[in-house]
Motif scaffolding. Sequence first.
Motif, PDB file in Angstrom:
ATOM      1  N   GLY A 120       0.825  -1.210   0.000  1.00  0.00           N
ATOM      2  CA  GLY A 120       0.000   0.000   0.000  1.00  0.00           C
ATOM      3  C   GLY A 120       0.854   1.252   0.000  1.00  0.00           C
ATOM      4  O   GLY A 120       0.597   2.206  -0.738  1.00  0.00           O
ATOM      5  N   ILE A 121       1.900   1.245   0.795  1.00  0.00           N
ATOM      6  CA  ILE A 121       2.822   2.383   0.867  1.00  0.00           C
ATOM      7  C   ILE A 121       3.490   2.600  -0.488  1.00  0.00           C
ATOM      8  O   ILE A 121       3.599   3.737  -0.968  1.00  0.00           O
ATOM      9  N   MET A 122       3.942   1.517  -1.104  1.00  0.00           N
ATOM     10  CA  MET A 122       4.612   1.638  -2.401  1.00  0.00           C
ATOM     11  C   MET A 122       3.669   2.249  -3.436  1.00  0.00           C
ATOM     12  O   MET A 122       4.048   3.164  -4.168  1.00  0.00           O
ATOM     13  N   TYR A 123       2.429   1.747  -3.503  1.00  0.00           N
ATOM     14  CA  TYR A 123       1.493   2.265  -4.503  1.00  0.00           C
ATOM     15  C   TYR A 123       1.023   3.682  -4.165  1.00  0.00           C
ATOM     16  O   TYR A 123       0.821   4.497  -5.063  1.00  0.00           O
ATOM     17  N   ALA A 124       0.860   3.994  -2.897  1.00  0.00           N
ATOM     18  CA  ALA A 124       0.432   5.340  -2.514  1.00  0.00           C
ATOM     19  C   ALA A 124       1.493   6.379  -2.859  1.00  0.00           C
ATOM     20  O   ALA A 124       1.180   7.496  -3.279  1.00  0.00           O
ATOM     21  N   SER A 125       2.765   6.007  -2.686  1.00  0.00           N
ATOM     22  CA  SER A 125       3.859   6.954  -2.909  1.00  0.00           C
ATOM     23  C   SER A 125       4.440   6.877  -4.317  1.00  0.00           C
ATOM     24  O   SER A 125       5.201   7.751  -4.721  1.00  0.00           O
ATOM     25  N   GLY A 126       4.119   5.804  -5.047  1.00  0.00           N
ATOM     26  CA  GLY A 126       4.709   5.614  -6.368  1.00  0.00           C
ATOM     27  C   GLY A 126       6.144   5.137  -6.285  1.00  0.00           C
ATOM     28  O   GLY A 126       6.915   5.291  -7.224  1.00  0.00           O
ATOM     29  N   ARG A 127       6.506   4.540  -5.195  1.00  0.00           N
ATOM     30  CA  ARG A 127       7.877   4.047  -5.007  1.00  0.00           C
ATOM     31  C   ARG A 127       8.032   2.689  -5.687  1.00  0.00           C
ATOM     32  O   ARG A 127       7.472   1.693  -5.261  1.00  0.00           O
ATOM     33  N   GLY A 128       8.780   2.634  -6.781  1.00  0.00           N
ATOM     34  CA  GLY A 128       9.056   1.388  -7.487  1.00  0.00           C
ATOM     35  C   GLY A 128       7.921   0.881  -8.349  1.00  0.00           C
ATOM     36  O   GLY A 128       8.049  -0.143  -9.011  1.00  0.00           O
ATOM     37  N   VAL A 129       6.791   1.570  -8.307  1.00  0.00           N
ATOM     38  CA  VAL A 129       5.599   1.218  -9.088  1.00  0.00           C
ATOM     39  C   VAL A 129       4.924   2.517  -9.500  1.00  0.00           C
ATOM     40  O   VAL A 129       5.146   3.552  -8.871  1.00  0.00           O
ATOM     41  N   GLN A 131       2.333   5.304  -9.298  1.00  0.00           N
ATOM     42  CA  GLN A 131       1.458   5.719  -8.197  1.00  0.00           C
ATOM     43  C   GLN A 131       0.033   5.335  -8.553  1.00  0.00           C
ATOM     44  O   GLN A 131      -0.445   5.612  -9.653  1.00  0.00           O
ATOM     45  N   ASP A 132      -0.651   4.655  -7.634  1.00  0.00           N
ATOM     46  CA  ASP A 132      -2.001   4.159  -7.899  1.00  0.00           C
ATOM     47  C   ASP A 132      -2.771   4.092  -6.583  1.00  0.00           C
ATOM     48  O   ASP A 132      -2.608   3.142  -5.809  1.00  0.00           O
ATOM     49  N   SER A 133      -3.605   5.094  -6.330  1.00  0.00           N
ATOM     50  CA  SER A 133      -4.359   5.163  -5.078  1.00  0.00           C
ATOM     51  C   SER A 133      -5.323   4.001  -4.922  1.00  0.00           C
ATOM     52  O   SER A 133      -5.561   3.526  -3.805  1.00  0.00           O
ATOM     53  N   ALA A 134      -5.880   3.517  -6.034  1.00  0.00           N
ATOM     54  CA  ALA A 134      -6.821   2.396  -5.951  1.00  0.00           C
ATOM     55  C   ALA A 134      -6.116   1.126  -5.466  1.00  0.00           C
ATOM     56  O   ALA A 134      -6.646   0.393  -4.619  1.00  0.00           O
ATOM     57  N   LEU A 135      -4.918   0.857  -5.995  1.00  0.00           N
ATOM     58  CA  LEU A 135      -4.171  -0.319  -5.536  1.00  0.00           C
ATOM     59  C   LEU A 135      -3.670  -0.125  -4.107  1.00  0.00           C
ATOM     60  O   LEU A 135      -3.644  -1.080  -3.318  1.00  0.00           O
ATOM     61  N   ALA A 136      -3.277   1.094  -3.774  1.00  0.00           N
ATOM     62  CA  ALA A 136      -2.859   1.368  -2.394  1.00  0.00           C
ATOM     63  C   ALA A 136      -4.026   1.063  -1.454  1.00  0.00           C
ATOM     64  O   ALA A 136      -3.857   0.377  -0.438  1.00  0.00           O
TER      65      ALA A 136
END
Length: 162
Positions: A120-129, A131-136
């Motif tokens: 969730g943190i990775m997707y919320a911040s766009g770190r390494g992926v 940025q996708d709030s829905a996936l976060a």
Amino acid sequence: MSANSHRGSMGGRGPASWRRRGQLGQLLMLLVCLGQVPLHAQDNELGKLNEALTLYQQKQFAAAFKMFAQLARDGFPYAQAMLGNMYLYGEGVAEDDGKALLWLQRAARRSDDMAQNWLGIMYASGRGVPQDSALARLWYERAVAQGSAVARLYLERLAPAR
């Protein structure tokens, strides 16, 4: 909020929050009960997990990484999550968001709430992926469903779903 500001956020049940070595044994028993450690695991495997957790707690990251890597390859979801976290923050190994994502996904698919929270943190911040709030939101919700108070806080901070 930067990705590094989430470092060590393990819902109060991770190595950073342990005060006494006795809590490691309690965690191991909890992991067995939750299916995070296979019931058929030998005492030797549980001992290795205990040793890896102790090394991590003592900030001996290179040695802990080696042990978690073996346990992760052997299929322990908690070790997979810890390995992903160590790749994410460069503890005992060079930072590698791709490898972090791989190991966190493996652990998250096996219901490890810490891994779900870190995804969730990775997707919320766009770190390494991307940025996708829905996936976060999806990963935070999965962790919350398992009782993760930390994931609940991150979920509340996310922009409302549209």
